[in-house]
Design an enzyme around this catalytic site. Structure first.
Site, short mmCIF file in Angstrom:
data_model
loop_
_atom_site.label_atom_id
_atom_site.label_comp_id
_atom_site.label_asym_id
_atom_site.label_seq_id
_atom_site.Cartn_x
_atom_site.Cartn_y
_atom_site.Cartn_z
N CYS A 2 0.85 -1.18 0.00
CA CYS A 2 0.00 0.00 0.00
C CYS A 2 0.89 1.24 0.00
CB CYS A 2 -0.91 0.02 1.21
SG CYS A 2 -2.10 -1.35 1.29
N ARG A 50 -4.71 1.80 -1.14
CA ARG A 50 -4.83 0.43 -0.65
C ARG A 50 -4.70 -0.62 -1.74
NH1 ARG A 50 -10.17 -2.60 1.91
NH2 ARG A 50 -9.06 -4.41 2.74
N LEU A 51 -3.88 -1.63 -1.46
CA LEU A 51 -3.87 -2.88 -2.21
C LEU A 51 -4.53 -3.91 -1.32
CD1 LEU A 51 -2.90 -4.60 -4.66
CD2 LEU A 51 -0.86 -5.10 -3.33
N ASN A 76 0.98 0.54 5.79
CA ASN A 76 1.49 -0.18 4.63
C ASN A 76 2.25 -1.39 5.12
OD1 ASN A 76 2.74 -1.03 2.21
ND2 ASN A 76 4.44 0.38 2.53
N GLY A 77 1.82 -2.59 4.75
CA GLY A 77 2.53 -3.79 5.16
C GLY A 77 1.60 -4.92 5.51
N GLU A 78 2.10 -5.83 6.32
CA GLU A 78 1.31 -6.98 6.76
C GLU A 78 1.84 -7.47 8.11
OE1 GLU A 78 -0.10 -11.42 5.18
OE2 GLU A 78 0.88 -10.01 3.80
N ASP A 99 -5.62 -6.98 9.49
CA ASP A 99 -4.54 -6.82 10.48
C ASP A 99 -4.40 -5.37 10.93
OD1 ASP A 99 -3.71 -6.14 7.93
OD2 ASP A 99 -1.79 -7.18 8.04
N ILE A 301 11.19 -14.97 -14.96
CA ILE A 301 11.55 -14.16 -16.12
C ILE A 301 12.77 -14.78 -16.78
CG2 ILE A 301 12.33 -11.90 -16.92
CD1 ILE A 301 9.47 -11.88 -15.96
#
Length: 334
Positions: A2, A50-51, A76-78, A99, A301
């Site tokens: 995020c 937000r993601l 931003n994070g987890e 969370d 890749i």
């Protein structure tokens, strides 16, 4: 991923603050394409992109206000152990499964420093305390999530990326020539510095508390507080080394890695992993697949130049582990 940003501005109108935050947030849309939110009150403004990863509903939207109304957070994070933290917070009436909400409840129950010490994860946090009129910025132990801040003209300003700070209409960045010399020496700019005068990276494992009511001049003297220090952890490890056998060391490491991967596989969206075929990514994917009931999605890749192409190694690992593998070859034209 995020994006967060914010300001402390003693002179602008509410509308001007919102417009500035909107410009800052627009630069962070790539970090959070799913939603946008703002909070503006008196001198303080917060913005969030937000993601959606955990709790895809509006119950996970930010800025988020705590149950009591005291705290407002952008994050931003987890937090990988947030479900375990909820078990330590009996009596909370949870509104959702995010969370972010767990962090808010922790801050109310345990305070900022203790909550940060309990939280396992990656994060950049801005927390506004409506009661004490204090803005707190926090960064995770290793600095996995970025956070820039500083004083510029008559503003305090912060954000996930420098481009968000630059988007503020009053920002006119001046290159710090002393820091430029650090860049030429190390080929990167070490924390707490940034390329601009007066703008810094919040150091990993620290938080910064700004008592807004004291005025901008007093805020300039505030220093970050360290809640976790890598050097101290290393010294403790040296003082108390592992004393088991080689086999016991293997078992202990395997257990630790499985636990770390398991905590990071909690999400409300499909998970995948970049797979190069090297030791690190192959180990991560092997542990993911061992703990998944379905084939893990892996991505690689490749290059058409044989000396630089690792796609065949990744393909061999994916075939061995039984993952759902996708590869893409990048041409020199691209």
């Amino acid at each position: 991923m995020c994006g967060i940003c914010g300001i402390i501005d003693y002179t602008s109108t509410i509308e001007a603050k919102r417009e500035a935050l909107a410009r800052m947030c627009a630069c962070l849309k790539h970090r959070g394409p799913d939603d946008e939110g703002f909070y503006v009150k008196a001198e303080v403004g917060l913005g969030h992109r937000r993601l959606k990863v955990i709790d895809l509903s509006t119950a996970g939207s930010q800025p988020m206000v705590s149950g009591s109304g005291r705290y407002v957070i952008i994050f931003n994070g987890e937090i990988y152990n947030h479900l375990k933290l909820r078990q330590q917070l009996p009596g909370v009436s949870w509104r959702g499964h995010a969370d972010t909400e767990t962090l808010l409840a922790g801050f109310e129950a345990w305070g900022i420093a203790e909550t940060l010490k309990k939280a396992v994860g990656m994060f950049a946090i801005a927390l506004w305390d409506n009661q004490e009129k204090v803005l707190t910025l926090c960064r995770d132990r290793i600095g996995e999530k970025p956070l820039y801040y500083g004083f510029h003209n008559n503003l305090f300003i912060f954000g996930s990326e420098l481009k968000a700070l630059k988007a503020h209409p009053e920002f006119s960045g001046v290159i710090d020539r002393d820091v430029l010399s650090l860049y030429l020496k190390y080929c990167y700019i070490p924390a707490p510095y940034s390329i601009y005068k007066g703008i810094y990276k919040l150091s990993p494992g620290s938080y910064l508390q700004l008592p807004v009511a004291q005025g901008l001049d007093n805020l300039r003297s505030v220093k970050p507080v360290v809640y976790w220090d890598l050097a101290q952890v290393a010294f403790r490890g040296i003082a108390q080394p592992f004393t088991g056998s080689e086999q016991e060391a293997v078992i202990a490491l395997d257990k630790q890695l499985k636990q770390a991967i398991d905590l990071q596989m909690i999400a409300g969206v499909p998970l995948g992993a970049f797979l190069s075929g090297g030791v690190d990514s192959s180990t991560v994917v092997a542990l993911m697949q061992a703990q998944s009931s379905r084939p893990v999605k892996t991505f690689s890749i490749g290059f058409n130049e044989p000396g630089y192409d690792e796609a065949n190694y990744a393909k061999a690992v994916a075939r061995h582990l039984g993952t759902e593998h996708t590869e893409y070859y990048v041409s020199s034209q691209e």
